[in-house]
Write a protein that holds these residues in place. Structure first.
Motif, PDB file in Angstrom:
ATOM      1  N   ALA A 126      -3.553 -26.387   1.002  1.00 33.06           N
ATOM      2  CA  ALA A 126      -4.584 -25.617   0.287  1.00 33.06           C
ATOM      3  C   ALA A 126      -4.656 -24.215   0.871  1.00 33.06           C
ATOM      4  O   ALA A 126      -4.764 -24.042   2.092  1.00 33.06           O
ATOM      5  N   ILE A 127      -4.567 -23.213   0.010  1.00 30.65           N
ATOM      6  CA  ILE A 127      -4.664 -21.825   0.461  1.00 30.65           C
ATOM      7  C   ILE A 127      -5.580 -21.048  -0.483  1.00 30.65           C
ATOM      8  O   ILE A 127      -5.792 -21.443  -1.633  1.00 30.65           O
ATOM      9  N   LYS A 128      -6.092 -19.941   0.014  1.00 34.33           N
ATOM     10  CA  LYS A 128      -6.885 -19.048  -0.816  1.00 34.33           C
ATOM     11  C   LYS A 128      -6.002 -17.871  -1.199  1.00 34.33           C
ATOM     12  O   LYS A 128      -5.556 -17.102  -0.353  1.00 34.33           O
ATOM     13  N   LYS A 129      -5.732 -17.746  -2.495  1.00 34.82           N
ATOM     14  CA  LYS A 129      -4.838 -16.700  -2.963  1.00 34.82           C
ATOM     15  C   LYS A 129      -5.516 -15.332  -2.872  1.00 34.82           C
ATOM     16  O   LYS A 129      -6.741 -15.211  -2.981  1.00 34.82           O
ATOM     17  N   ILE A 130      -4.673 -14.323  -2.694  1.00 35.68           N
ATOM     18  CA  ILE A 130      -5.153 -12.952  -2.542  1.00 35.68           C
ATOM     19  C   ILE A 130      -4.920 -12.200  -3.853  1.00 35.68           C
ATOM     20  O   ILE A 130      -3.813 -12.244  -4.411  1.00 35.68           O
ATOM     21  N   ASP A 131      -5.946 -11.512  -4.320  1.00 36.26           N
ATOM     22  CA  ASP A 131      -5.825 -10.697  -5.537  1.00 36.26           C
ATOM     23  C   ASP A 131      -4.998  -9.455  -5.203  1.00 36.26           C
ATOM     24  O   ASP A 131      -5.409  -8.623  -4.384  1.00 36.26           O
ATOM     25  N   ILE A 132      -3.840  -9.336  -5.827  1.00 35.32           N
ATOM     26  CA  ILE A 132      -2.935  -8.237  -5.503  1.00 35.32           C
ATOM     27  C   ILE A 132      -3.549  -6.879  -5.800  1.00 35.32           C
ATOM     28  O   ILE A 132      -3.218  -5.876  -5.162  1.00 35.32           O
ATOM     29  N   ASN A 133      -4.468  -6.805  -6.779  1.00 35.39           N
ATOM     30  CA  ASN A 133      -5.062  -5.524  -7.158  1.00 35.39           C
ATOM     31  C   ASN A 133      -6.280  -5.149  -6.321  1.00 35.39           C
ATOM     32  O   ASN A 133      -6.846  -4.065  -6.493  1.00 35.39           O
ATOM     33  N   LYS A 134      -6.674  -6.059  -5.411  1.00 36.66           N
ATOM     34  CA  LYS A 134      -7.826  -5.761  -4.554  1.00 36.66           C
ATOM     35  C   LYS A 134      -7.496  -5.912  -3.061  1.00 36.66           C
ATOM     36  O   LYS A 134      -8.319  -5.583  -2.212  1.00 36.66           O
ATOM     37  N   ALA A 135      -6.315  -6.399  -2.781  1.00 38.60           N
ATOM     38  CA  ALA A 135      -5.954  -6.712  -1.392  1.00 38.60           C
ATOM     39  C   ALA A 135      -5.842  -5.463  -0.535  1.00 38.60           C
ATOM     40  O   ALA A 135      -5.361  -4.420  -0.978  1.00 38.60           O
ATOM     41  N   ASP A 195      -4.863  -7.817   4.576  1.00 35.11           N
ATOM     42  CA  ASP A 195      -4.695  -9.080   3.847  1.00 35.11           C
ATOM     43  C   ASP A 195      -3.225  -9.331   3.516  1.00 35.11           C
ATOM     44  O   ASP A 195      -2.712 -10.450   3.650  1.00 35.11           O
ATOM     45  N   LEU A 196      -2.534  -8.284   3.090  1.00 34.99           N
ATOM     46  CA  LEU A 196      -1.141  -8.438   2.643  1.00 34.99           C
ATOM     47  C   LEU A 196      -0.195  -8.816   3.788  1.00 34.99           C
ATOM     48  O   LEU A 196       0.763  -9.558   3.583  1.00 34.99           O
ATOM     49  N   VAL A 197      -0.463  -8.289   4.988  1.00 30.90           N
ATOM     50  CA  VAL A 197       0.457  -8.573   6.098  1.00 30.90           C
ATOM     51  C   VAL A 197       0.358 -10.016   6.581  1.00 30.90           C
ATOM     52  O   VAL A 197       1.183 -10.456   7.398  1.00 30.90           O
ATOM     53  N   THR A 198      -0.626 -10.772   6.097  1.00 29.78           N
ATOM     54  CA  THR A 198      -0.726 -12.189   6.477  1.00 29.78           C
ATOM     55  C   THR A 198       0.201 -13.063   5.627  1.00 29.78           C
ATOM     56  O   THR A 198       0.360 -14.251   5.907  1.00 29.78           O
ATOM     57  N   TYR A 230       3.993  -4.591   7.632  1.00 33.45           N
ATOM     58  CA  TYR A 230       3.042  -3.483   7.417  1.00 33.45           C
ATOM     59  C   TYR A 230       3.629  -2.417   6.488  1.00 33.45           C
ATOM     60  O   TYR A 230       2.936  -1.910   5.597  1.00 33.45           O
ATOM     61  N   ASP A 231       4.914  -2.059   6.695  1.00 35.27           N
ATOM     62  CA  ASP A 231       5.519  -1.013   5.855  1.00 35.27           C
ATOM     63  C   ASP A 231       5.559  -1.426   4.392  1.00 35.27           C
ATOM     64  O   ASP A 231       5.269  -0.623   3.494  1.00 35.27           O
ATOM     65  N   LEU A 232       5.945  -2.701   4.158  1.00 39.61           N
ATOM     66  CA  LEU A 232       6.007  -3.179   2.773  1.00 39.61           C
ATOM     67  C   LEU A 232       4.607  -3.248   2.163  1.00 39.61           C
ATOM     68  O   LEU A 232       4.406  -2.900   0.983  1.00 39.61           O
ATOM     69  N   ALA A 233       3.621  -3.672   2.946  1.00 38.88           N
ATOM     70  CA  ALA A 233       2.237  -3.729   2.457  1.00 38.88           C
ATOM     71  C   ALA A 233       1.755  -2.333   2.056  1.00 38.88           C
ATOM     72  O   ALA A 233       1.079  -2.159   1.030  1.00 38.88           O
ATOM     73  N   HIS A 234       2.119  -1.337   2.869  1.00 38.73           N
ATOM     74  CA  HIS A 234       1.741   0.044   2.550  1.00 38.73           C
ATOM     75  C   HIS A 234       2.371   0.483   1.229  1.00 38.73           C
ATOM     76  O   HIS A 234       1.695   1.122   0.387  1.00 38.73           O
ATOM     77  N   GLU A 235       3.656   0.155   0.999  1.00 44.92           N
ATOM     78  CA  GLU A 235       4.336   0.523  -0.244  1.00 44.92           C
ATOM     79  C   GLU A 235       3.704  -0.184  -1.444  1.00 44.92           C
ATOM     80  O   GLU A 235       3.580   0.396  -2.538  1.00 44.92           O
ATOM     81  N   ILE A 236       3.292  -1.434  -1.267  1.00 42.62           N
ATOM     82  CA  ILE A 236       2.646  -2.181  -2.359  1.00 42.62           C
ATOM     83  C   ILE A 236       1.336  -1.515  -2.773  1.00 42.62           C
ATOM     84  O   ILE A 236       1.043  -1.356  -3.967  1.00 42.62           O
ATOM     85  N   VAL A 237       0.557  -1.110  -1.788  1.00 39.19           N
ATOM     86  CA  VAL A 237      -0.727  -0.453  -2.075  1.00 39.19           C
ATOM     87  C   VAL A 237      -0.479   0.893  -2.756  1.00 39.19           C
ATOM     88  O   VAL A 237      -1.195   1.266  -3.723  1.00 39.19           O
ATOM     89  N   LYS A 252       9.530  -0.292  -3.316  1.00 41.83           N
ATOM     90  CA  LYS A 252      10.630   0.055  -2.416  1.00 41.83           C
ATOM     91  C   LYS A 252      10.766  -0.982  -1.293  1.00 41.83           C
ATOM     92  O   LYS A 252       9.777  -1.366  -0.671  1.00 41.83           O
ATOM     93  N   ASP A 253      11.996  -1.418  -1.062  1.00 41.72           N
ATOM     94  CA  ASP A 253      12.342  -2.375   0.012  1.00 41.72           C
ATOM     95  C   ASP A 253      11.710  -3.747  -0.170  1.00 41.72           C
ATOM     96  O   ASP A 253      11.570  -4.511   0.798  1.00 41.72           O
ATOM     97  N   PHE A 254      11.291  -4.078  -1.386  1.00 40.73           N
ATOM     98  CA  PHE A 254      10.706  -5.401  -1.615  1.00 40.73           C
ATOM     99  C   PHE A 254      11.808  -6.468  -1.588  1.00 40.73           C
ATOM    100  O   PHE A 254      12.846  -6.299  -2.230  1.00 40.73           O
ATOM    101  N   PRO A 255      11.609  -7.593  -0.847  1.00 42.50           N
ATOM    102  CA  PRO A 255      12.622  -8.659  -0.795  1.00 42.50           C
ATOM    103  C   PRO A 255      12.623  -9.468  -2.108  1.00 42.50           C
ATOM    104  O   PRO A 255      11.905 -10.456  -2.228  1.00 42.50           O
ATOM    105  N   VAL A 256      13.445  -9.018  -3.041  1.00 44.38           N
ATOM    106  CA  VAL A 256      13.443  -9.618  -4.379  1.00 44.38           C
ATOM    107  C   VAL A 256      13.744 -11.111  -4.322  1.00 44.38           C
ATOM    108  O   VAL A 256      13.169 -11.907  -5.077  1.00 44.38           O
TER     109      VAL A 256
END
Length: 288
Positions: A223-232, A236-239, A245-252, A271-275
């Motif tokens: 059981a996990i609590k999902k993170i809203d990508i548009n509010k994270a 939150d993203l680095v967890t 951290y770099d990828l989280a910054h690019e996502i934001v 950029k640099d997202f692990p597809v």
């Protein structure tokens, strides 16, 4: 010259006495009886002494002989064969036998291939050294029959409770990979969320993963609590797995430019997202 050959009376007397002494000593040497005392020899002790000397000589001769060390008869060279007492014809027969990609695996096979005499075989065969798998072959075991026919969801075992031994029943999953799967699963409190997380285990090929999921599946997901990508936030993203951290910054940053994500698949444009990890990352995200 006269002074050299003229002697006084004393000198003449001295010369006479010297000559007389020499004559007397010569007579004693020739005429005096030479009696030698017989030497007593203990023949038994002499024989023992001689025997000991002979044994020491034999030891030295043995030490000087060239030593033969254990060897694989399949690799006898011309020089080695000659030093062992083999003829050129016998050596050539061995080489011709080996050129056929055949191997000598016993003394009997060596004699059949080279035609050496029994006496020579008895002399050199104690030094033959064959590979361990030839000298001590392991008993044949029954081949394990794997059944990789896909099962229904009800028939499959829970991947979150499967043991390493149970996972080893899948063809391609040995002791090493079964232990890695269990170790990776146990890193999470509650185990896997979905089967797709098997992709995160280094070394598992897509073919092997498919064979595993034909027999196992996650029936009791963590059981996990999902993170809203548009509010994270970044914290939150680095967890999330595979997001640093770099990828989280690019996502934001991309979220700001796009005025929010309309689909989770849009993350692949970052950029640099692990597809190749998108399906695993999507397990932790939601889109409200």
């Amino acid at each position: 010259m006269k002074s050299h050959f003229t002697f006084s009376k004393e000198q003449r007397n001295g010369i006479f006495l010297l000559i007389l002494l020499i004559i007397v000593l010569q007579c004693v040497y020739f005429f005096v009886d030479k009696d030698y005392q017989d030497i007593s020899v203990n023949q038994e002790e002499l024989a023992k002494f001689q025997k000991e000397i002979d044994s020491l000589k034999l030891v030295k001769l043995e030490e000087r002989k060239p030593k033969i060390y254990p060897f694989n008869p399949n690799y006898i060279t011309d020089y080695k064969g000659t030093s062992l007492g083999m003829s050129n014809e016998e050596i050539d027969r061995l080489h011709a036998f080996r050129k056929q990609n055949k191997w000598v695996n016993s003394s009997k096979e060596f004699q059949e291939a080279t035609k050496i005499s029994d006496s020579l075989l008895n002399t050199i065969s104690p030094y033959f050294k064959f590979p361990e798998w030839v000298a001590n072959p392991k008993p044949k075991t029954k081949a394990t029959v794997y059944n990789n026919t896909p099962k229904t969801f009800a028939q499959k075992q829970d991947l979150n409770t499967a043991t390493a031994k149970q996972l080893q029943r899948v063809n391609g999953v040995g002791e090493y990979y079964s232990e890695r799967i269990v170790k990776f699963r146990n890193k999470f409190d509650g185990g896997f969320i979905a089967d797709v997380q098997l992709q995160g285990i280094y070394g598992l090929t897509p073919e092997v993963i498919e064979k595993i999921t034909n027999q196992f599946t996650v029936k009791t997901p963590r059981a996990i609590k999902k993170i809203d990508i548009n509010k994270a936030e970044l914290e939150d993203l680095v967890t999330i797995q595979h997001i640093d951290y770099d990828l989280a910054h690019e996502i934001v940053e991309q979220r700001k430019l796009r005025d929010g994500y309309k689909s989770l698949n849009e993350l692949t444009k970052v950029k640099d997202f692990p597809v190749n990890k998108i399906e695993i990352i999507k397990l932790y995200l939601s889109l409200d």
